[in-house]
Design an enzyme around this catalytic site. Structure first.
Site, mmCIF file in Angstrom:
data_model
loop_
_atom_site.group_PDB
_atom_site.id
_atom_site.type_symbol
_atom_site.label_atom_id
_atom_site.label_comp_id
_atom_site.label_asym_id
_atom_site.label_seq_id
_atom_site.Cartn_x
_atom_site.Cartn_y
_atom_site.Cartn_z
ATOM 1 N N SER A 133 42.493 113.361 46.552
ATOM 2 C CA SER A 133 42.088 113.676 45.471
ATOM 3 C C SER A 133 41.804 112.117 44.691
ATOM 4 O O SER A 133 41.034 110.967 45.072
ATOM 5 C CB SER A 133 42.537 114.171 44.647
ATOM 6 N N ASP A 137 35.485 99.967 49.466
ATOM 7 C CA ASP A 137 34.943 99.953 49.664
ATOM 8 C C ASP A 137 34.041 98.793 48.777
ATOM 9 O O ASP A 137 33.121 97.932 49.403
ATOM 10 C CB ASP A 137 34.241 101.119 48.332
ATOM 11 N N LYS A 165 39.716 115.209 50.318
ATOM 12 C CA LYS A 165 38.709 116.006 48.786
ATOM 13 C C LYS A 165 38.002 115.394 48.283
ATOM 14 O O LYS A 165 38.506 115.210 47.428
ATOM 15 C CB LYS A 165 40.455 116.597 47.934
#
Length: 540
Positions: free
Chosen positions: A285, A296, A310
């Site tokens: 999460s 990223d 998740k």
């Protein structure tokens, strides 16, 4: 004419949407009316007395079962526990507790808190709190340990077959998001982030600034075993390392107001410090939002094992009488556009298990610098560490508390003077193997499960005695392979045992200090941070 066509099209759309809404509304109203009348007639006419509260609780949970495991009904006590998890504060004895089979076991007393001060240890079984016998108590016995600050309770407990009694004074417990930070060497810092409660970003910032003040110019952020928590805290933690107005995560939902783009809003602490983030299969999460966003944005190198996967966002919605519905409202996406949800709860297999996204179905995305990353199965580290991944066999030894039970025995039969000098020998491991083989530990491989479900007893009898004997011999052979598994997975099992032993003797703080020099992921991260060309080449 053109204007009339546009108006006609708009009217058709509105009519369709309106009709769709009316149909949904009618269906919902119809089902509620059916359920209400059924519930009333059942409670009025059933041959024995019913418990309306329990019936309703079962009905609600059964209704939610077919959705995802994060959409839950919270009764009043659940709501209180949920708030404690988010705030990190409650009043109690300061210990991690396991409740099962009408037993209450202390898993870990927190250093310096009431349970620890009163002499309670990991493995102690609480059998009575004041006059309440735990095995006769039907509700969650762990709640009996909470109460007003400075109130006292008498705790009767069993340890190694003997029974003891102690008095414990409750106090306010503050659960730190950052239980430990320190220096791996003179210039490399290490911060453990254990949860994303409302103290997380504040405590990470304080730790980072303190370490920088001590001369640290490289950092390892440890998110292993962190199950997540508050979304805003994940964004603020990223903000410590990236500039203002950087997109960290977006959420997409069927309800428009839940579609959000979350950006950093504050001035960062340090956008240049070389950074490694550690993750494993229990990083979930919010941990995946942080590690995924920093990956990223090419702001950090991620090391360890693939994270949990998740990619679903929940929100608590208030219901009547102090209850709540914690409901999945959207999916989240990292800056490159990845949704890293691993399990598809809306498409299930023949056994009603959620289908896991296969690697062949992963989609490729690009980081800020053009590196290729993938969706669909958690955050894949830039550098994978073998020891960061546990086999199903090892996970079962941990989750079934086999290692925990062994370490309890070890603690009362061995002396460990310091974490730095500790070594779990081959002789110790052989004793552990004997402990497991004598225990009632039962691990079934997927092959065993399928084989046992392959033939019914009648089908087996019909195939004749020779087939029956061969079938039973095959099952027996697979059973014996469990002993081989203790050798096959020796390295990872041994690592789990060592960690538990260190924690038993020297608390979590001792374990984190031990890991600075003994944990493979930390060692690899430290080496990488010292090798600037290699670190930079990964991010390019």
């Amino acid at each position: 004419m053109k204007k009339k066509i546009i108006i006609c099209c708009a009217a058709v759309v509105l009519l369709f949407v309106g009709t769709s809404f009316k149909n949904d509304f009618f269906e919902i109203s119809k089902q509620i009316e059916i359920f209400t009348t059924l519930f009333k007639e059942l409670n009025m006419n059933y041959v024995d007395d019913t418990n309306p509260g329990e019936l309703m609780d079962t009905a609600i949970k059964s209704m939610l079962e077919d959705l995802d495991p994060y959409t839950n009904f919270l009764n009043e006590q659940d709501v209180a526990n949920y708030r404690i998890n988010q705030s990190g504060e409650y009043s109690g004895i300061g210990a991690s507790i396991r409740t099962f089979e009408n037993k209450l076991i202390i898993i870990e007393p927190y250093k310096g808190y009431p349970a620890d001060v009163a002499g309670l240890k990991a493995g102690d079984e609480i059998v009575k709190i004041d006059d309440i016998v735990i095995k006769d108590f039907n509700d969650n016995a762990g709640d009996l340990l909470k109460g007003a600050p400075n109130s006292t309770i008498q705790i009767t407990y069993k340890r190694q077959g003997e029974q003891f009694t102690t008095e414990v004074k409750r106090q306010g417990i503050e659960i730190d998001a950052v239980p430990f930070y320190g220096k791996i060497d003179e210039t490399t810092g290490y911060i453990v982030l254990e949860r994303f409660n409302n103290k997380a970003s504040k405590q990470v910032k304080e730790a980072l600034e303190d370490l920088k003040g001590q001369g640290v110019n490289k950092l390892v952020l440890d998110l292993r075993n962190n199950p997540g928590g508050l979304l805003r805290e994940a964004i603020d933690i990223c903000n410590l390392f990236v500039d203002k107005d950087e997109v960290i995560v977006t959420t997409q939902s069927k309800v428009k107001k839940f579609n959000q783009t979350y950006k950093t809003k504050k001035k960062p602490v340090d956008t240049e410090i070389p950074l490694v983030v550690l993750v494993n299969g229990r990083s979930a999460s919010a941990s995946e939002i942080v590690s995924g966003a920093l990956q990223d944005l090419d702001r950090a190198v991620v090391i360890g094992d693939r994270s949990f996967g998740k990619g679903l966002v929940q929100r608590p919605l208030k219901l009547s009488y102090g209850t709540q519905l914690k409901v999945t409202i959207s999916r989240y996406y990292t800056p490159s556009g990845r949704c890293i949800q691993a399990l598809d709860y809306w498409h299930r297999d023949a056994n009603n298990n959620a289908v896991r996204t296969q690697e062949k179905d992963f989609n490729a995305f690009q980081t800020k610098n053009g590196r290729t990353v993938y969706d669909g199965g958690g955050i894949m580290p830039d550098i994978q560490v073998a020891s960061a991944k546990n086999s199903d066999f090892t996970k079962s030894l941990i989750n079934d508390y086999v290692i925990f039970d062994y370490v309890n025995d070890y603690y009362y039969n061995n002396t460990v003077k310091s974490a730095a000098d500790f070594e779990f020998s081959d002789g110790d491991y052989n004793r552990f193997k004997r402990f497991v083989l004598k225990s009632d530990f039962n691990f079934e491989t997927e092959t065993e499960k399928k084989l046992k479900n392959l033939l019914t007893k009648n089908e087996l009898e019909a195939l004749g005695n020779d087939v029956k004997i061969s079938y039973q011999n095959l099952l027996s052979t697979l059973e014996n392979n469990k002993e081989q598994a203790l050798d096959t997975y020796k390295t990872e099992i041994r690592h789990a045992i060592e960690n538990d032993i260190i924690k038993h003797y020297f608390y979590k703080e001792g374990l984190y200090t031990y890991n600075l020099t003994h944990d493979e992921s930390v060692v690899i991260a430290t080496k990488l941070l010292k090798d600037s060309p290699k670190y930079n080449s990964i991010l390019q």
